[in-house]
Write an enzyme that holds these catalytic residues in place. Structure first.
Site, PDB file in Angstrom:
ATOM      1  CG  HIS A  88      -4.608 -30.275  37.075  1.00  0.00           C
ATOM      2  ND1 HIS A  88      -3.951 -29.540  36.224  1.00  0.00           N
ATOM      3  CD2 HIS A  88      -5.813 -30.490  36.412  1.00  0.00           C
ATOM      4  CE1 HIS A  88      -4.259 -29.457  34.891  1.00  0.00           C
ATOM      5  NE2 HIS A  88      -5.229 -30.060  34.990  1.00  0.00           N
TER       6      HIS A  88
ATOM      7  CE1 TYR B 213      -9.274 -29.651  37.677  1.00  0.00           C
ATOM      8  CE2 TYR B 213      -9.862 -31.701  36.456  1.00  0.00           C
ATOM      9  CZ  TYR B 213      -9.378 -30.574  36.454  1.00  0.00           C
ATOM     10  OH  TYR B 213      -8.814 -30.198  35.262  1.00  0.00           O
TER      11      TYR B 213
ATOM     12  CG  HIS C 290     -13.319 -33.067  28.061  1.00  0.00           C
ATOM     13  ND1 HIS C 290     -13.059 -32.318  27.071  1.00  0.00           N
ATOM     14  CD2 HIS C 290     -12.173 -33.753  28.636  1.00  0.00           C
ATOM     15  CE1 HIS C 290     -11.764 -32.425  26.791  1.00  0.00           C
ATOM     16  NE2 HIS C 290     -11.211 -33.456  27.925  1.00  0.00           N
TER      17      HIS C 290
END
Length: 448
Positions: A82, A147, A223
């Site tokens: 990540h 991100y 999500h």
């Protein structure tokens, strides 16, 4: 050794690990002043940077740009993946890399805008303009991030967008008006919150890009972050994501609007997103967000990956699809590769609404393929043009299309045949840029 006697390979690095590239962390590469600057996840999940000079045809690097806490954590899976690097070059020529976070760790304190997981979001900058050999960390962003997405506006202002923590966290941006030396406090633009109808939390995945003038464009999917043991077939927390959304951010007026110009209230909630920013309902299909661009009319186009839930933790394979606004309504949703049922990922350029080109990675009989696809029918159907890279018994991980690209350098591609020693390619219109084998080094700096 003469050039004729040299042996060349079609990759420029072979020390990447895990999933070294992703569309969501962007840009990973930038072309400026005849040089393409590239970055990827290397040993210990550290960020590595290299350059290619298009005039002299010379490679330089890769050099280690920072030290990631993700690759040095105790326990957990081998690679977290990540904290891949995001790149930006400021108006003074300094190169910035944002890297290393998967939400931050509880040892960093309480996350005011969400929860924590591992690593620490970090910011490295080159010690000299346009020089990738030496780097230093700047302690000027919160560790609670992942991100990273960086955008430089025409006036030099820098915006850093990211999720402020692990899954159950707001998405935020921080602004710098001094070439990234300081940043304002995080501002939430997508809200995470507890649902009352099911055992889950609203969460998001966003992609931010340059729009027209002072505007930024944001596409995102939803999500549903299930509690443990809840959700479909009791799978608990999965990567179940649905639907496609779009909104604008005017960086000069600080106004957020939907595609019709209607005002939005920050941070945008699930309810307001559904009411004002929904571009496409995906129904039972699970999604994985892609990129968004504007055509010559100023209308947004969105790449979204969607596929059938087949019971896996990630649902199932997702295929790249195209959605666009025609000035009055959202249209599309067709697959780029019409009959394909495997995994595909791609990015695109659009000029006129009926002139759309995708560079798509997919698999065919176990081989990894990267090829150009073109539509002259408003994105309703695409045809394959040329294959620019193909590797046997592999899969590809890709970056977004390179910022301000040279025709010979359009995208970064990682050839995945294992989790370490992964080869990275710089691919253009017709194929990868080669490198002399004796010039290729695994790393110019030791990884500790």
């Amino acid at each position: 050794m003469s050039d004729s006697a040299k042996r060349y390979v079609d990759y420029f690095a072979n020390n990447a690990v895990g999933n070294p590239l992703a569309i969501v962390q962007h840009p990973a590469a930038i072309h400026e002043n005849g040089i393409t600057y590239v970055s990827y996840q290397g040993p210990k999940e550290d960020p590595f940077v290299a350059t290619y000079n298009h005039s002299t045809q010379e490679w330089h690097g890769p050099f280690k740009a920072g030290t990631s806490e993700l690759g040095r954590r105790e326990g957990g899976k081998k690679f977290d993946n990540h904290g891949k690097p995001t790149m930006l070059i400021d108006n003074e020529g300094y190169i910035h890399i944002f890297y290393g976070g998967h939400g931050g760790h509880s040892s960093d304190g309480k996350n005011p805008l969400g929860n924590t997981h591992f690593g620490a979001n970090k910011h490295a900058v080159s010690k000299r303009p346009y020089d990738i050999t030496e780097w230093e960390d700047l302690d000027n962003i919160t560790p609670f991030g992942t991100y990273n997405q960086a955008v430089k506006m025409d006036n030099g202002d820098i915006y850093l967008f990211y999720r402020h923590g692990a899954h159950r966290s707001d998405w935020v941006y921080q602004k710098s008006v001094d070439n990234g030396r300081t940043f304002s406090a995080p501002v939430s633009f997508l809200k995470h919150k507890r649902r009352t109808d099911i055992k889950a939390v609203d969460s998001w995945y966003a992609w931010v890009g340059k729009g027209e003038g002072d505007n930024l464009i944001i596409s995102y999917d939803y999500h549903v972050c299930w509690d443990g043991g809840a959700g479909i077939n009791g799978r608990g927390h999965t990567t179940e994501r649905h639907d496609v959304y779009f909104m604008n951010f005017n960086t000069q007026t600080n106004e957020w609007t939907n595609v019709k110009g209607e005002a939005l209230t920050l941070p945008v909630t699930k309810e307001e997103a559904d009411e004002k920013t929904l571009a496409m309902k995906t129904g039972d299909l699970w999604t994985f967000n892609g990129t968004s661009r504007l055509d010559s009319l100023g209308n947004p186009h969105i790449a979204i990956n969607a596929g059938v839930d087949k019971g896996a933790k990630t649902g199932g394979p997702k295929q790249t699809r195209h959605v666009w606004w025609d000035g009055a309504q959202w249209r599309g949703g067709s697959k780029i590769i019409n009959s394909y049922e495997g995994i595909s990922r791609g990015d695109f350029r659009v000029s006129k609404p009926d002139d759309i080109r995708y560079l798509v990675a997919y698999q065919e009989e176990g081989d990894a393929i990267l090829s150009w696809w073109h539509s002259n029918e408003d994105g309703n159907s695409f045809s394959e043009e040329t294959t620019v890279l193909k590797k046997d018994n592999a899969s590809f991980a890709i970056s977004t299309l390179i910022e301000n690209p040279h025709p010979d350098a359009q995208m970064l591609v990682a050839e995945k045949t294992s989790d370490e020693g992964i080869k990275i390619y710089l691919v253009g219109e017709h194929g990868p840029i080669p490198r002399a084998l004796n010039d290729l080094t695994s790393a110019r700096q030791p990884v500790m």
